[in-house]
Design a protein around this motif. Structure first.
Motif, PDB file in Angstrom:
ATOM      1  N   LEU A 141       0.826  -1.211   0.000  1.00 46.21           N
ATOM      2  CA  LEU A 141       0.000   0.000   0.000  1.00 46.21           C
ATOM      3  C   LEU A 141       0.863   1.266   0.000  1.00 46.21           C
ATOM      4  O   LEU A 141       0.498   2.271  -0.609  1.00 46.21           O
ATOM      5  N   GLN A 142       2.011   1.214   0.667  1.00 46.24           N
ATOM      6  CA  GLN A 142       2.928   2.346   0.637  1.00 46.24           C
ATOM      7  C   GLN A 142       3.417   2.597  -0.798  1.00 46.24           C
ATOM      8  O   GLN A 142       3.520   3.750  -1.241  1.00 46.24           O
ATOM      9  N   THR A 143       3.667   1.528  -1.532  1.00 44.41           N
ATOM     10  CA  THR A 143       4.091   1.663  -2.929  1.00 44.41           C
ATOM     11  C   THR A 143       2.995   2.289  -3.784  1.00 44.41           C
ATOM     12  O   THR A 143       3.263   3.167  -4.621  1.00 44.41           O
ATOM     13  N   VAL A 153      -3.651   6.047   3.502  1.00 46.58           N
ATOM     14  CA  VAL A 153      -3.883   4.623   3.765  1.00 46.58           C
ATOM     15  C   VAL A 153      -4.627   4.437   5.082  1.00 46.58           C
ATOM     16  O   VAL A 153      -4.357   5.130   6.077  1.00 46.58           O
ATOM     17  N   GLY A 154      -5.552   3.486   5.085  1.00 49.95           N
ATOM     18  CA  GLY A 154      -6.274   3.127   6.299  1.00 49.95           C
ATOM     19  C   GLY A 154      -6.395   1.618   6.413  1.00 49.95           C
ATOM     20  O   GLY A 154      -6.114   0.877   5.462  1.00 49.95           O
ATOM     21  N   VAL A 155      -6.799   1.161   7.573  1.00 49.55           N
ATOM     22  CA  VAL A 155      -7.102  -0.252   7.780  1.00 49.55           C
ATOM     23  C   VAL A 155      -8.480  -0.352   8.420  1.00 49.55           C
ATOM     24  O   VAL A 155      -8.968   0.594   9.035  1.00 49.55           O
ATOM     25  N   SER A 156      -9.082  -1.516   8.296  1.00 46.53           N
ATOM     26  CA  SER A 156     -10.429  -1.731   8.819  1.00 46.53           C
ATOM     27  C   SER A 156     -10.465  -3.070   9.539  1.00 46.53           C
ATOM     28  O   SER A 156      -9.840  -4.041   9.093  1.00 46.53           O
ATOM     29  N   SER A 173      -3.626   6.832   8.195  1.00 44.83           N
ATOM     30  CA  SER A 173      -4.480   7.989   8.430  1.00 44.83           C
ATOM     31  C   SER A 173      -5.712   7.612   9.239  1.00 44.83           C
ATOM     32  O   SER A 173      -6.212   8.407  10.027  1.00 44.83           O
ATOM     33  N   THR A 174      -6.198   6.371   9.040  1.00 38.50           N
ATOM     34  CA  THR A 174      -7.431   5.958   9.714  1.00 38.50           C
ATOM     35  C   THR A 174      -7.436   4.472  10.040  1.00 38.50           C
ATOM     36  O   THR A 174      -6.744   3.670   9.419  1.00 38.50           O
TER      37      THR A 174
END
Length: 331
Positions: A141-143, A153-156, A173-174
């Motif tokens: 995701l950083q790429t 970028v966030g995660v859930s 961010s979230t």
């Protein structure tokens, strides 16, 4: 409408977000294209500029409809557009977790195409995939961020340990967890940890699958593949407890604030320390009518204690949203 700038980003959006799971139709009894497009347009007109979707919502249908609405009405640059990745599905619609690099790099292209945009503002890993190292997912995701395809970028549905591990590799961010008056597990660990790490929260399930809308009765039924047919809260025994709580909360809201239980539920969320944005699912424009009534007031500590007392008195057999977790991948 209250707005907020997300940590580790230059993204600013409304503190109420339009959730579009129901617009996708899958597990919500179908969808209506014109009605869905009108709902997105109406949301932005009301100042709801954060829009959250995901590929799995209708297997591309929700993203497609959101993209059509933004394109048709020239709204793309007015919104904070959030979508997700990391779930896959079979031809017979069996969903499973898949955060492999190949899956994520394909998903972002599919989402960009369906959403008719050249960038995704907030890209969130939908569920942790235990078959892939968190560092590997974070690097992927950083790429994508460095390539300009996503802006933040966030995660859930992550645990605290998973969130922190991801954040060490790719700044978050979230985090998007379930949170509402009836489902409050994140108060124990995730919410304080996110505050400490300066990670915003984009909470989902504000109305607990409609329970807190104030419109359900004991004889309410759900059609077809509606997920509430499998939700323990909506089964006999528990359903009556939750409906009793809703009635008491609605009475309290009307007596003390001249508001409804729906408006009280959203205001309660926005007043929780650490909550950045509350997702509010809608599939028709009229369902957004109460939005303005959530702004311009707040709940003090006495009111929050009163609300907790109502919940404790009415709900003797509480249950969380665990039933919604998808299975892991079988290699």
């Amino acid at each position: 409408m209250e707005t907020i700038t997300l940590p580790n980003s230059d993204l600013t959006g409304s503190r109420i977000a339009l959730g579009t799971w129901a617009i996708g139709g899958w597990m919500w009894g179908g969808t209506d294209e014109k009605q869905s497009i009108d709902t997105v347009k109406s949301a932005v007109e009301r100042g709801i500029t954060t829009i959250d979707t995901a590929p799995v919502y209708g297997f591309g249908e929700s993203e497609t409809l959101v993209g059509k609405a933004l394109k048709q009405h020239g709204l793309r640059d007015q919104v904070l557009l959030a979508t997700k990745c990391g779930l896959n599905w079979t031809e017979d619609s069996a969903v499973y977790r898949d955060a492999t690099q190949s899956r994520l790099t394909q998903e972002v292209e599919d989402s960009l195409r369906r959403l008719q945009t050249d960038r995704i503002d907030l890209y969130q890993l939908h569920w942790p995939d235990p078959t892939v190292e968190i560092d590997e997912v974070a690097h992927t995701l950083q790429t994508l961020k460095e390539q300009g395809k996503i802006r933040a970028v966030g995660v859930s549905n992550f645990s605290v340990d998973q969130m922190n591990a991801f954040n060490r590799v790719c700044p978050l961010s979230t985090i998007q967890p379930p949170y509402n008056l009836f489902e409050r597990d994140i108060e124990r660990d995730i919410l304080p940890a996110a505050r400490d790490a300066n990670i915003g929260t984009l909470t989902y399930g504000a109305l607990c699958r409609g329970l807190l809308s104030g419109k359900m009765r004991e004889d309410t039924t759900f059609d077809g593949d509606d997920l509430r047919n499998n939700d323990p809260k909506f089964q006999k025994g528990r359903f009556e407890q939750y409906l009793k709580a809703v009635k008491r909360l609605d009475d309290y809201a009307r007596e003390h604030y001249d508001k409804t239980v729906l408006e009280l539920s959203l205001r309660w969320l926005l007043d929780q320390d650490g909550v950045s944005i509350a997702l509010w699912g809608a599939r028709r424009p009229d369902q957004l009518d109460p939005a303005g009534n959530v702004m311009g007031w707040s709940l003090d500590q006495n009111a929050k204690r009163d609300i907790d007392a109502i919940l404790d008195d009415c709900i003797t057999d509480p249950v969380g949203p665990e039933f919604m977790a998808p299975p892991t991948r079988n290699d």
